[in-house]
Design a protein around this motif. Structure first.
Motif, PDB file in Angstrom:
ATOM      1  N   MET A 185       0.839  -1.192   0.000  1.00  0.00           N
ATOM      2  CA  MET A 185       0.000   0.000   0.000  1.00  0.00           C
ATOM      3  C   MET A 185       0.881   1.252   0.000  1.00  0.00           C
ATOM      4  N   ASN A 186       0.489   2.295  -0.753  1.00  0.00           N
ATOM      5  CA  ASN A 186       1.317   3.476  -0.934  1.00  0.00           C
ATOM      6  C   ASN A 186       1.002   4.536   0.113  1.00  0.00           C
ATOM      7  N   ARG A 187       1.238   4.240   1.376  1.00  0.00           N
ATOM      8  CA  ARG A 187       0.856   5.174   2.426  1.00  0.00           C
ATOM      9  C   ARG A 187       1.907   6.237   2.683  1.00  0.00           C
ATOM     10  N   TYR A 188       2.389   6.852   1.612  1.00  0.00           N
ATOM     11  CA  TYR A 188       3.250   8.013   1.753  1.00  0.00           C
ATOM     12  C   TYR A 188       2.377   9.257   1.884  1.00  0.00           C
ATOM     13  N   ASN A 189       2.926  10.285   2.524  1.00  0.00           N
ATOM     14  CA  ASN A 189       2.202  11.540   2.715  1.00  0.00           C
ATOM     15  C   ASN A 189       2.594  12.520   1.620  1.00  0.00           C
ATOM     16  N   ILE A 190       1.634  12.874   0.770  1.00  0.00           N
ATOM     17  CA  ILE A 190       1.900  13.773  -0.348  1.00  0.00           C
ATOM     18  C   ILE A 190       1.150  15.085  -0.138  1.00  0.00           C
ATOM     19  N   LEU A 191       1.885  16.188  -0.278  1.00  0.00           N
ATOM     20  CA  LEU A 191       1.305  17.523  -0.161  1.00  0.00           C
ATOM     21  C   LEU A 191       1.105  18.108  -1.555  1.00  0.00           C
ATOM     22  N   ILE A 192      -0.131  18.533  -1.853  1.00  0.00           N
ATOM     23  CA  ILE A 192      -0.453  19.239  -3.095  1.00  0.00           C
ATOM     24  C   ILE A 192      -0.576  20.726  -2.759  1.00  0.00           C
ATOM     25  N   ILE A 193       0.144  21.563  -3.502  1.00  0.00           N
ATOM     26  CA  ILE A 193      -0.033  23.021  -3.375  1.00  0.00           C
ATOM     27  C   ILE A 193      -0.485  23.518  -4.738  1.00  0.00           C
ATOM     28  N   GLU A 194      -1.780  23.758  -4.876  1.00  0.00           N
ATOM     29  CA  GLU A 194      -2.407  24.071  -6.166  1.00  0.00           C
ATOM     30  C   GLU A 194      -3.637  24.945  -5.924  1.00  0.00           C
ATOM     31  N   ASP A 195      -3.685  26.123  -6.553  1.00  0.00           N
ATOM     32  CA  ASP A 195      -4.809  27.039  -6.327  1.00  0.00           C
ATOM     33  C   ASP A 195      -5.955  26.844  -7.315  1.00  0.00           C
ATOM     34  N   ASP A 196      -5.727  26.076  -8.369  1.00  0.00           N
ATOM     35  CA  ASP A 196      -6.804  25.773  -9.314  1.00  0.00           C
ATOM     36  C   ASP A 196      -7.649  24.654  -8.717  1.00  0.00           C
ATOM     37  N   LEU A 197      -8.915  24.949  -8.432  1.00  0.00           N
ATOM     38  CA  LEU A 197      -9.773  23.998  -7.727  1.00  0.00           C
ATOM     39  C   LEU A 197     -10.006  22.721  -8.528  1.00  0.00           C
ATOM     40  N   ILE A 198     -10.138  22.854  -9.841  1.00  0.00           N
ATOM     41  CA  ILE A 198     -10.396  21.678 -10.674  1.00  0.00           C
ATOM     42  C   ILE A 198      -9.171  20.763 -10.681  1.00  0.00           C
ATOM     43  N   ILE A 199      -7.994  21.357 -10.902  1.00  0.00           N
ATOM     44  CA  ILE A 199      -6.768  20.551 -10.946  1.00  0.00           C
ATOM     45  C   ILE A 199      -6.458  19.975  -9.569  1.00  0.00           C
ATOM     46  N   LYS A 220       1.083  29.350   2.302  1.00  0.00           N
ATOM     47  CA  LYS A 220       1.026  29.888   3.669  1.00  0.00           C
ATOM     48  C   LYS A 220       0.874  28.750   4.683  1.00  0.00           C
ATOM     49  N   ASP A 221       1.696  28.785   5.693  1.00  0.00           N
ATOM     50  CA  ASP A 221       1.642  27.850   6.833  1.00  0.00           C
ATOM     51  C   ASP A 221       2.058  26.422   6.496  1.00  0.00           C
ATOM     52  N   ILE A 222       2.530  26.156   5.283  1.00  0.00           N
ATOM     53  CA  ILE A 222       2.877  24.755   4.980  1.00  0.00           C
ATOM     54  C   ILE A 222       4.136  24.313   5.717  1.00  0.00           C
ATOM     55  N   LEU A 223       4.957  25.269   6.145  1.00  0.00           N
ATOM     56  CA  LEU A 223       6.168  24.895   6.882  1.00  0.00           C
ATOM     57  C   LEU A 223       5.831  24.279   8.239  1.00  0.00           C
ATOM     58  N   ASP A 224       4.595  24.512   8.702  1.00  0.00           N
ATOM     59  CA  ASP A 224       4.175  23.917   9.975  1.00  0.00           C
ATOM     60  C   ASP A 224       3.917  22.418   9.856  1.00  0.00           C
ATOM     61  N   ILE A 225       3.689  21.941   8.632  1.00  0.00           N
ATOM     62  CA  ILE A 225       3.362  20.527   8.442  1.00  0.00           C
ATOM     63  C   ILE A 225       4.384  19.796   7.582  1.00  0.00           C
ATOM     64  N   PHE A 230       8.502  28.506  -6.567  1.00  0.00           N
ATOM     65  CA  PHE A 230       9.950  28.519  -6.436  1.00  0.00           C
ATOM     66  C   PHE A 230      10.375  29.054  -5.072  1.00  0.00           C
ATOM     67  N   GLN A 231       9.722  30.124  -4.635  1.00  0.00           N
ATOM     68  CA  GLN A 231      10.047  30.710  -3.323  1.00  0.00           C
ATOM     69  C   GLN A 231       9.725  29.738  -2.190  1.00  0.00           C
ATOM     70  N   ILE A 232       8.584  29.071  -2.296  1.00  0.00           N
ATOM     71  CA  ILE A 232       8.197  28.101  -1.265  1.00  0.00           C
ATOM     72  C   ILE A 232       9.186  26.940  -1.226  1.00  0.00           C
ATOM     73  N   SER A 233       9.583  26.480  -2.414  1.00  0.00           N
ATOM     74  CA  SER A 233      10.524  25.368  -2.490  1.00  0.00           C
ATOM     75  C   SER A 233      11.855  25.726  -1.845  1.00  0.00           C
ATOM     76  N   LYS A 234      12.328  26.936  -2.064  1.00  0.00           N
ATOM     77  CA  LYS A 234      13.592  27.378  -1.454  1.00  0.00           C
ATOM     78  C   LYS A 234      13.484  27.378   0.071  1.00  0.00           C
ATOM     79  N   LYS A 235      12.334  27.780   0.595  1.00  0.00           N
ATOM     80  CA  LYS A 235      12.137  27.775   2.048  1.00  0.00           C
ATOM     81  C   LYS A 235      12.209  26.352   2.603  1.00  0.00           C
ATOM     82  N   ILE A 236      11.610  25.418   1.870  1.00  0.00           N
ATOM     83  CA  ILE A 236      11.652  24.010   2.303  1.00  0.00           C
ATOM     84  C   ILE A 236      13.094  23.518   2.315  1.00  0.00           C
ATOM     85  N   LYS A 237      13.831  23.814   1.249  1.00  0.00           N
ATOM     86  CA  LYS A 237      15.218  23.361   1.153  1.00  0.00           C
ATOM     87  C   LYS A 237      16.088  24.032   2.219  1.00  0.00           C
TER      88      LYS A 237
END
Length: 223
Positions: free
Chosen positions: A1-15, A37-42, A61-68
């Motif tokens: 079973m693929n029980r990895y935790n995946i985060l989607i950051i997407e503002d288009d509701l359909i996608i 916003k606030d994704i660094l908390d999780i 790109f800015q969010i990704s740099k913060k994660i790295k």
């Protein structure tokens, strides 16, 4: 079973809704945010990120740099309508992959699986734990949170792991771990309790006490 935790950051509701449905169908755990916003908390609970580039507020790109910058080696797949070469190169430099919208879900799923296999493939997952038997390391939730064992705790845990899903009685532990003169009947219980605390298993689901018989490390658990 693929029980990895995946985060989607997407503002288009359909996608975003489509991505969530696809990943849930493949039995991934999914968290969907429409901005960074606030994704660094999780983020320390996340195994992989799928992220748009053009987002409200900070871009992908800015969010990704913060994660790295947190020192987190989490795979990031950019999913963007921006198909110019400069955006692609920037995305590949900051993240691990870059896909253009519209996309084929089959291709995205294959890329996700390859990234996860590359990052975590030699690990065994038991609930929230990632276990590296080759290097005798255990991680809580992801590879940035290693469990700090004492030498004897590590030896006990990996003795259980080597014999996983089998009941080991106290005599077997004593024969493996201690000399005859050191066989305090309570010493094993104390070490097991400390190990459970460190791996967030206070209820004894992963390391189970089989009354009157011994201990068993269970792998057939829902992640």
């Amino acid at each position: 079973m693929n029980r990895y935790n995946i985060l989607i950051i997407e503002d288009d509701l359909i996608i975003g809704d489509l991505l969530q449905k696809i990943l849930l169908r493949e039995q991934y755990n999914v968290c969907w945010k429409n901005e960074g916003k606030d994704i660094l908390d999780i983020i320390d609970k996340i195994d992989l990120v799928i992220m748009d580039v053009m987002l409200p507020g900070e871009d992908g790109f800015q969010i990704s740099k913060k994660i790295k910058n947190l020192g987190l080696n989490i795979p990031i797949i950019f999913l963007s309508a921006r198909n110019d070469i400069d955006s692609k190169l920037q995305g590949l430099k900051i993240g691990e992959d870059y896909m253009i919208k519209p996309f084929d879900p089959r291709e995205l799923l294959l890329r996700i699986q390859k990234k996860l296999d590359h990052q975590y493939g030699h690990f065994m997952q038991i609930k929230h734990l990632y276990i590296d038997a080759e290097y005798t390391k255990v991680f809580n939730h992801n590879l940035q949170n290693e469990v700090v064992f004492t030498a004897i705790e590590r030896k006990i845990f990996f003795y259980l792991y080597k014999n996983r899903d089998r009941i080991l009685n106290k005599e077997q532990f004593f024969d493996y771990l201690w000399q005859l003169e050191d066989r305090n009947p309570n010493i094993l219980n104390v070490h097991i309790k400390k190990i459970r605390t460190k791996i967030n298993d206070k209820q004894g689901e992963i390391i189970q006490n089989i009354y009157g018989e011994g201990y068993r490390l269970n792998t057939y658990l829902k992640k």
